[in-house]
Write a protein that holds these residues in place. Structure first.
Motif, PDB file in Angstrom:
ATOM      1  N   VAL A 173       0.844  -1.203   0.000  1.00  0.00           N
ATOM      2  CA  VAL A 173       0.000   0.000   0.000  1.00  0.00           C
ATOM      3  C   VAL A 173       0.877   1.250   0.000  1.00  0.00           C
ATOM      4  O   VAL A 173       0.628   2.212  -0.730  1.00  0.00           O
ATOM      5  CB  VAL A 173      -0.957   0.003   1.213  1.00  0.00           C
ATOM      6  CG1 VAL A 173      -1.600   1.371   1.398  1.00  0.00           C
ATOM      7  CG2 VAL A 173      -2.030  -1.069   1.032  1.00  0.00           C
ATOM      8  N   GLY A 174       1.930   1.260   0.823  1.00  0.00           N
ATOM      9  CA  GLY A 174       2.852   2.392   0.826  1.00  0.00           C
ATOM     10  C   GLY A 174       3.452   2.635  -0.546  1.00  0.00           C
ATOM     11  O   GLY A 174       3.599   3.780  -0.983  1.00  0.00           O
ATOM     12  N   CYS A 175       3.762   1.556  -1.250  1.00  0.00           N
ATOM     13  CA  CYS A 175       4.314   1.679  -2.605  1.00  0.00           C
ATOM     14  C   CYS A 175       3.318   2.357  -3.544  1.00  0.00           C
ATOM     15  O   CYS A 175       3.704   3.173  -4.383  1.00  0.00           O
ATOM     16  CB  CYS A 175       4.694   0.292  -3.125  1.00  0.00           C
ATOM     17  SG  CYS A 175       5.494   0.289  -4.727  1.00  0.00           S
ATOM     18  N   THR A 176       2.017   2.048  -3.398  1.00  0.00           N
ATOM     19  CA  THR A 176       1.011   2.665  -4.282  1.00  0.00           C
ATOM     20  C   THR A 176       0.965   4.173  -4.107  1.00  0.00           C
ATOM     21  O   THR A 176       0.554   4.888  -5.027  1.00  0.00           O
ATOM     22  CB  THR A 176      -0.406   2.105  -4.037  1.00  0.00           C
ATOM     23  OG1 THR A 176      -0.889   2.518  -2.751  1.00  0.00           O
ATOM     24  CG2 THR A 176      -0.445   0.589  -4.153  1.00  0.00           C
ATOM     25  N   PHE A 177       1.375   4.673  -2.947  1.00  0.00           N
ATOM     26  CA  PHE A 177       1.377   6.116  -2.702  1.00  0.00           C
ATOM     27  C   PHE A 177       2.538   6.827  -3.406  1.00  0.00           C
ATOM     28  O   PHE A 177       2.626   8.058  -3.356  1.00  0.00           O
ATOM     29  CB  PHE A 177       1.460   6.404  -1.202  1.00  0.00           C
ATOM     30  CG  PHE A 177       0.250   5.956  -0.409  1.00  0.00           C
ATOM     31  CD1 PHE A 177      -0.958   5.686  -1.021  1.00  0.00           C
ATOM     32  CD2 PHE A 177       0.330   5.809   0.973  1.00  0.00           C
ATOM     33  CE1 PHE A 177      -2.071   5.283  -0.293  1.00  0.00           C
ATOM     34  CE2 PHE A 177      -0.774   5.413   1.712  1.00  0.00           C
ATOM     35  CZ  PHE A 177      -1.974   5.142   1.081  1.00  0.00           C
ATOM     36  N   PRO A 216      -6.878   6.601  -1.945  1.00  0.00           N
ATOM     37  CA  PRO A 216      -7.082   5.730  -3.108  1.00  0.00           C
ATOM     38  C   PRO A 216      -5.853   4.856  -3.378  1.00  0.00           C
ATOM     39  O   PRO A 216      -4.712   5.282  -3.176  1.00  0.00           O
ATOM     40  CB  PRO A 216      -7.325   6.710  -4.255  1.00  0.00           C
ATOM     41  CG  PRO A 216      -6.688   7.991  -3.817  1.00  0.00           C
ATOM     42  CD  PRO A 216      -6.829   8.039  -2.328  1.00  0.00           C
ATOM     43  N   MET A 217      -6.119   3.646  -3.834  1.00  0.00           N
ATOM     44  CA  MET A 217      -5.054   2.695  -4.203  1.00  0.00           C
ATOM     45  C   MET A 217      -5.467   2.031  -5.516  1.00  0.00           C
ATOM     46  O   MET A 217      -5.471   0.806  -5.632  1.00  0.00           O
ATOM     47  CB  MET A 217      -4.877   1.630  -3.118  1.00  0.00           C
ATOM     48  CG  MET A 217      -4.620   2.140  -1.730  1.00  0.00           C
ATOM     49  SD  MET A 217      -4.748   0.823  -0.498  1.00  0.00           S
ATOM     50  CE  MET A 217      -6.541   0.563  -0.480  1.00  0.00           C
ATOM     51  N   ALA A 233     -13.157  -7.818   0.559  1.00  0.00           N
ATOM     52  CA  ALA A 233     -13.291  -7.015  -0.657  1.00  0.00           C
ATOM     53  C   ALA A 233     -14.544  -6.139  -0.590  1.00  0.00           C
ATOM     54  O   ALA A 233     -14.518  -4.966  -0.989  1.00  0.00           O
ATOM     55  CB  ALA A 233     -13.331  -7.927  -1.878  1.00  0.00           C
ATOM     56  N   LYS A 234     -15.625  -6.688  -0.061  1.00  0.00           N
ATOM     57  CA  LYS A 234     -16.856  -5.900   0.084  1.00  0.00           C
ATOM     58  C   LYS A 234     -16.668  -4.778   1.095  1.00  0.00           C
ATOM     59  O   LYS A 234     -17.111  -3.645   0.883  1.00  0.00           O
ATOM     60  CB  LYS A 234     -18.004  -6.809   0.520  1.00  0.00           C
ATOM     61  CG  LYS A 234     -18.462  -7.787  -0.548  1.00  0.00           C
ATOM     62  CD  LYS A 234     -19.548  -8.709  -0.013  1.00  0.00           C
ATOM     63  CE  LYS A 234     -19.993  -9.718  -1.067  1.00  0.00           C
ATOM     64  NZ  LYS A 234     -20.981 -10.684  -0.520  1.00  0.00           N
ATOM     65  N   ASP A 235     -16.003  -5.097   2.211  1.00  0.00           N
ATOM     66  CA  ASP A 235     -15.791  -4.091   3.261  1.00  0.00           C
ATOM     67  C   ASP A 235     -15.016  -2.880   2.752  1.00  0.00           C
ATOM     68  O   ASP A 235     -15.318  -1.737   3.109  1.00  0.00           O
ATOM     69  CB  ASP A 235     -15.029  -4.708   4.437  1.00  0.00           C
ATOM     70  CG  ASP A 235     -15.864  -5.677   5.247  1.00  0.00           C
ATOM     71  OD1 ASP A 235     -17.105  -5.623   5.122  1.00  0.00           O
ATOM     72  OD2 ASP A 235     -15.283  -6.501   5.986  1.00  0.00           O
ATOM     73  N   PHE A 236     -13.998  -3.134   1.915  1.00  0.00           N
ATOM     74  CA  PHE A 236     -13.099  -2.055   1.498  1.00  0.00           C
ATOM     75  C   PHE A 236     -13.355  -1.586   0.067  1.00  0.00           C
ATOM     76  O   PHE A 236     -12.635  -0.717  -0.426  1.00  0.00           O
ATOM     77  CB  PHE A 236     -11.642  -2.497   1.650  1.00  0.00           C
ATOM     78  CG  PHE A 236     -11.216  -2.688   3.084  1.00  0.00           C
ATOM     79  CD1 PHE A 236     -11.114  -1.594   3.943  1.00  0.00           C
ATOM     80  CD2 PHE A 236     -10.935  -3.946   3.587  1.00  0.00           C
ATOM     81  CE1 PHE A 236     -10.722  -1.760   5.263  1.00  0.00           C
ATOM     82  CE2 PHE A 236     -10.544  -4.124   4.906  1.00  0.00           C
ATOM     83  CZ  PHE A 236     -10.449  -3.029   5.751  1.00  0.00           C
ATOM     84  N   GLY A 237     -14.361  -2.138  -0.597  1.00  0.00           N
ATOM     85  CA  GLY A 237     -14.706  -1.681  -1.942  1.00  0.00           C
ATOM     86  C   GLY A 237     -13.736  -2.139  -3.017  1.00  0.00           C
ATOM     87  O   GLY A 237     -13.483  -1.413  -3.986  1.00  0.00           O
ATOM     88  N   LYS A 279      -7.195  -0.944 -16.082  1.00  0.00           N
ATOM     89  CA  LYS A 279      -7.340   0.159 -15.131  1.00  0.00           C
ATOM     90  C   LYS A 279      -8.719   0.146 -14.500  1.00  0.00           C
ATOM     91  O   LYS A 279      -9.711  -0.252 -15.117  1.00  0.00           O
ATOM     92  CB  LYS A 279      -7.095   1.489 -15.832  1.00  0.00           C
ATOM     93  CG  LYS A 279      -5.633   1.718 -16.186  1.00  0.00           C
ATOM     94  CD  LYS A 279      -5.402   3.119 -16.742  1.00  0.00           C
ATOM     95  CE  LYS A 279      -3.921   3.360 -17.021  1.00  0.00           C
ATOM     96  NZ  LYS A 279      -3.675   4.729 -17.538  1.00  0.00           N
ATOM     97  N   SER A 280      -8.785   0.607 -13.254  1.00  0.00           N
ATOM     98  CA  SER A 280     -10.040   0.618 -12.510  1.00  0.00           C
ATOM     99  C   SER A 280      -9.952   1.697 -11.440  1.00  0.00           C
ATOM    100  O   SER A 280      -8.855   2.101 -11.045  1.00  0.00           O
ATOM    101  CB  SER A 280     -10.295  -0.747 -11.868  1.00  0.00           C
ATOM    102  OG  SER A 280     -11.383  -0.683 -10.965  1.00  0.00           O
ATOM    103  N   ILE A 281     -11.089   2.138 -10.958  1.00  0.00           N
ATOM    104  CA  ILE A 281     -11.083   3.089  -9.844  1.00  0.00           C
ATOM    105  C   ILE A 281     -10.994   2.360  -8.510  1.00  0.00           C
ATOM    106  O   ILE A 281     -10.944   2.991  -7.447  1.00  0.00           O
ATOM    107  CB  ILE A 281     -12.325   4.010  -9.870  1.00  0.00           C
ATOM    108  CG1 ILE A 281     -13.622   3.196  -9.738  1.00  0.00           C
ATOM    109  CG2 ILE A 281     -12.329   4.861 -11.116  1.00  0.00           C
ATOM    110  CD1 ILE A 281     -14.855   4.041  -9.546  1.00  0.00           C
ATOM    111  N   HIS A 282     -10.982   1.019  -8.556  1.00  0.00           N
ATOM    112  CA  HIS A 282     -10.904   0.214  -7.336  1.00  0.00           C
ATOM    113  C   HIS A 282      -9.702  -0.727  -7.393  1.00  0.00           C
ATOM    114  O   HIS A 282      -9.348  -1.214  -8.468  1.00  0.00           O
ATOM    115  CB  HIS A 282     -12.168  -0.628  -7.162  1.00  0.00           C
ATOM    116  CG  HIS A 282     -13.436   0.159  -7.093  1.00  0.00           C
ATOM    117  ND1 HIS A 282     -13.759   0.949  -6.017  1.00  0.00           N
ATOM    118  CD2 HIS A 282     -14.453   0.286  -7.989  1.00  0.00           C
ATOM    119  CE1 HIS A 282     -14.924   1.530  -6.241  1.00  0.00           C
ATOM    120  NE2 HIS A 282     -15.364   1.145  -7.432  1.00  0.00           N
TER     121      HIS A 282
END
Length: 558
Positions: free
Chosen positions: A425-429, A456-457, A501-505, A527-530
C-alpha cells in the motif's frame, strides 16, 4: 499553544528533502501532528493502526530512497511500530520515527498511556534522540535543532536506516484559533557532503595479486533496487566468462546471461564438486535461497564482500576481504582483471539452460495449484509493475520461476509475514505504475488493516494464494513429520477475501481451477477506480505434492 522548536523541526525535515509523513491519531502527539499536517511542502496521511502505518511508511521510503516520517502518540502506540522498524533497520530503509511521550516527571507514575519510551527500539535503530522537555532556555532550542539535524543526517548516511526522536510534551497540546504555525523562519541546516568511494590504485594492485589465485569466481548479488549500469557490467562479466553470476529474484539483476534457476539444481550432491567456486564476490543484502547459502558455506570458498561502509555480515562463514567501495567500481575492475575457468562457467550455464528449456513444459503438465497458477500469472503481468512478494511460499515460488523484468520488492530484512499488505500500500502512494502483491492467506489476513484508511489505491492488484493454511510447513521436514502439523504449525483457517473485498470496496474474483483463473486474469490488469483481488484457492497438501513432482521432473532433465 504552538511550540516553535517543533514547527522548526518540521520545517527542517522539509528543507532536507523529506516530503511525506504518516501520522497516527492521538492527543499527546497533537503538536507534532498539526505541525506536519499544516506544512505546505509535506504530504501527510493519517493511518490509525500504528503497526500498519509504520509498514506503509517503510513501503514509501523503499521506493523513494528518502526518509519518510512516522508520528504516533505515547504508550503502546510506539511499540506497534517495532516490527516495521526492525525490518527497516535490516533492509536499510530510512525512517524518521517521532514518538510523543509524557514528560519525565510522569514516567512510572501510573499515568495513562505511559511506558518507558527511552531507547524503546533498542539496537534496531541507528540512533535514539531525546528532545528537550521544555524550551525555556535558548540552549534547549539549540539542542532541539541539533538533534533534528543529527537524526535526519544519520538516517540518510549509508547504510540507511531508521532513527528515533522521542518528544516529551506537556499540556496544552492544541493551539488557539488565532495561533499560526511559522515555517518560514531561517533555520540552521547542517548538511553532510557525501563521497562516492572508488577503488584506489594501491587497492587495485593488492587485489590483482590476490585475484590471480582464483579461477572459479562466483558473483552473488544480494537484495537491492534495479541498477541498469550494474546489470550491464554483470552481463559483460558473464558473456566474457570472467565469472559466473548467480542471481535470485531479490537481486533485481537477473538477465538471460545470469544464472537464475540455481534453486532447481544447487542441492544436487552429484553436481556439487563441479560447481564449487574458489572465490565468492557479493554485494547487496540477503539472498533468499537457503540451498545456495548452504552450498556456499560448504564450499569453503574465499569470500569478498563489496560495500561502501557499515557492518558486513559473514554470511557464508568464509569472509576474508571487506572491500569498501561502490560495487560498480569493483565490478569494473573485475571486468578488466578477472578470468574464470571455462569448464566451471559452462557447467553452471549449462545446468541453468537445461532447467530453463524444460521448466515451462513441466509446469504446463502439472496439476492446478499455486505453483502452476503463478507461472500462468507471471506470463501476463505487466513488465513495468512493482511486484511485492510476501514471505513464506510467495517469494520462493517466484524465485523458482526465474528471470523477471519487474522490480521485485520483499521484506527480507526480518523475513516476517507481518506488514506485506501495508508495504505494498505504501508503494502505491509513490507510483502510478501497477503495484502487484502476491501473498499467502496468513500474511494477507494478518495485515488486513493495511486497507483501513481513506486514500485511493487504484493501481493495487492483489494475488492471494489461499490454501487455508501455512502451506510452507508441509515443505519443511521438521514440522511436516509431526502429528501436530495442522493445528500448531499450518494454522488452518476458513477465511475468504470476498467479505474483505466488500468491506473495502475492492473488485474480487475467485479462481479454483484453470478455467476460472483464465477468466479472472482477463481484466485483472485493466485500469479501474478500485483495487482488485484475485483469490486463488487451492489445497495445502496438493500444493506440496505438486512442488515435489515438479522438482522430480526437473531433476530428470539434469
Amino acid at each position: 499553544m504552538i511550540l516553535q522548536p517543533i514547527a522548526d523541526m518540521v520545517a527542517l525535515c522539509a528543507k532536507k528533502g523529506i516530503k511525506h509523513a504518516i501520522l497516527s491519531p492521538g492527543s499527546r502527539c497533537a503538536p507534532i501532528t498539526l505541525a506536519f499536517a499544516r506544512h505546505p511542502e509535506i504530504h501527510s496521511r493519517s493511518i490509525s493502526d500504528e503497526r500498519s502505518a509504520a509498514f506503509i511508511g517503510l513501503g514509501m521510503a523503499q521506493q523513494l530512497d528518502k526518509p519518510v516520517v512516522l508520528v504516533c502518540t505515547s504508550g503502546s502506540a510506539a511499540y506497534n511500530y517495532a516490527p516495521a522498524i526492525a525490518e527497516a533497520y535490516f533492509q536499510q530503509i530510512p525512517l524518521i520515527v517521532i514518538t510523543a511521550d509524557r514528560p519525565p516527571e510522569w514516567i512510572d507514575q501510573w499515568d495513562g498511556q505511559t511506558i518507558r519510551q527511552t531507547e524503546i527500539y533498542g539496537k534496531h535503530v541507528k540512533g535514539f534522540f531525546q528532545f528537550p522537555d521544555n524550551f525555556g532556555h535558548p540552549d534547549m532550542v539549540w539542542h532541539a535543532n541539533r538533534i533534528t539535524n543529527e537524526a535526519i543526517n544519520l538516517a540518510n548516511q549509508y547504510p540507511y536506516g531508521p532513527v528515533h526522536i522521542n518528544i516529551p510534551l506537556r499540556e496544552p497540546f492544541y493551539p488557539e484559533a488565532w495561533e499560526k504555525f511559522e515555517f518560514s523562519r531561517e533555520i540552521r541546516c547542517i548538511d553532510p557532503i557525501m563521497g562516492n568511494p572508488q577503488l584506489s590504485e594501491e587497492s587495485k594492485q593488492k587485489l590483482i595479486a590476490s585475484l590471480t589465485k582464483f579461477k572459479k569466481i562466483l558473483i552473488v548479488p544480494g537484495q537491492q533496487r534495479p541498477n541498469p549500469k550494474i546489470q550491464q557490467i554483470l552481463d559483460e562479466l558473464s558473456i566474457g566468462n570472467k565469472a559466473v553470476v548467480v542471481t535470485d529474484t531479490l537481486s533485481n539483476l537477473q538477465s538471460s546471461y545470469t544464472v537464475n534457476l540455481h534453486d532447481h539444481f544447487i542441492g544436487n550432491q552429484e553436481l556439487a564438486d563441479e560447481l564449487d567456486p574458489e572465490l565468492i564476490i557479493s554485494f547487496g543484502k540477503s539472498i533468499i535461497s537457503k540451498s545456495l547459502k548452504l552450498f556456499l558455506r560448504k564450499s569453503k570458498a574465499v569470500h569478498w564482500h563489496i560495500q561502501t561502509e557499515g557492518y558486513i555480515p559473514d554470511t557464508y562463514q568464509s569472509l576474508s576481504k571487506l572491500i569498501h567501495c561502490a560495487p560498480i567500481s569493483l565490478l569494473q575492475f573485475l571486468l578488466k582483471e578477472g578470468q574464470s575457468d571455462l569448464n566451471f562457467v559452462e557447467k553452471w550455464k549449462g545446468l541453468d539452460y537445461a532447467v530453463r528449456k524444460k521448466l515451462d513444459a513441466i509446469l504446463d503438465q502439472a496439476e492446478f495449484g499455486e505453483y502452476k497458477s503463478l507461472a500462468t500469472l507471471m506470463r501476463n503481468i505487466p513488465a513495468q509493475s512493482k511486484l511485492h512478494l510476501a514471505n513464506s511460499m510467495a517469494v520462493r515460488y517466484v524465485n523458482f520461476l526465474g528471470e523477471r523484468p519487474q522490480e521485485i520488492i520483499c521484506n527480507r530484512g526480518t523475513s516476517g509475514i507481518d506488514g506485506s499488505n501495508s508495504t505494498a500500500v505504501g508503494c502505491t502512494f509513490t507510483t502510478k505504475e501497477p503495484v502487484v502483491l502476491i501473498t499467502g492467506d496468513l500474511a494477507f489476513f494478518y495485515d488486513r488493516n493495511a486497507f483501513w484508511h481513506n486514500y485511493p489505491m487504484t493501481n493495487l492488484r492483489i494475488v492471494l494464494l489461499n490454501n487455508h493454511a501455512g502451506g510452507i510447513f508441509r515443505l519443511i521436514d521438521g514440522p511436516a513429520k509431526q502429528p501436530e502439523l495442522e493445528e500448531f504449525f499450518e494454522t488452518r483457517q476458513r477465511l475468504s477475501a470476498e467479505n474483505l473485498a466488500k468491506d473495502f470496496g475492492f473488485e474480487y474474483h475467485l479462481a479454483n481451477d484453470e478455467r476460472s483463473l483464465e477468466m479472472g486474469l482477463k481484466d485483472f490488469w485493466c485500469k479501474s477506480i478500485h483495487p482488485k483481488i484475485l483469490e486463488i484457492e487451492t489445497s495445502s497438501l496438493q500444493n506440496a505434492e505438486i512442488l515435489k513432482w515438479v522438482k522430480g521432473k526437473v531433476a530428470e532433465c539434469l
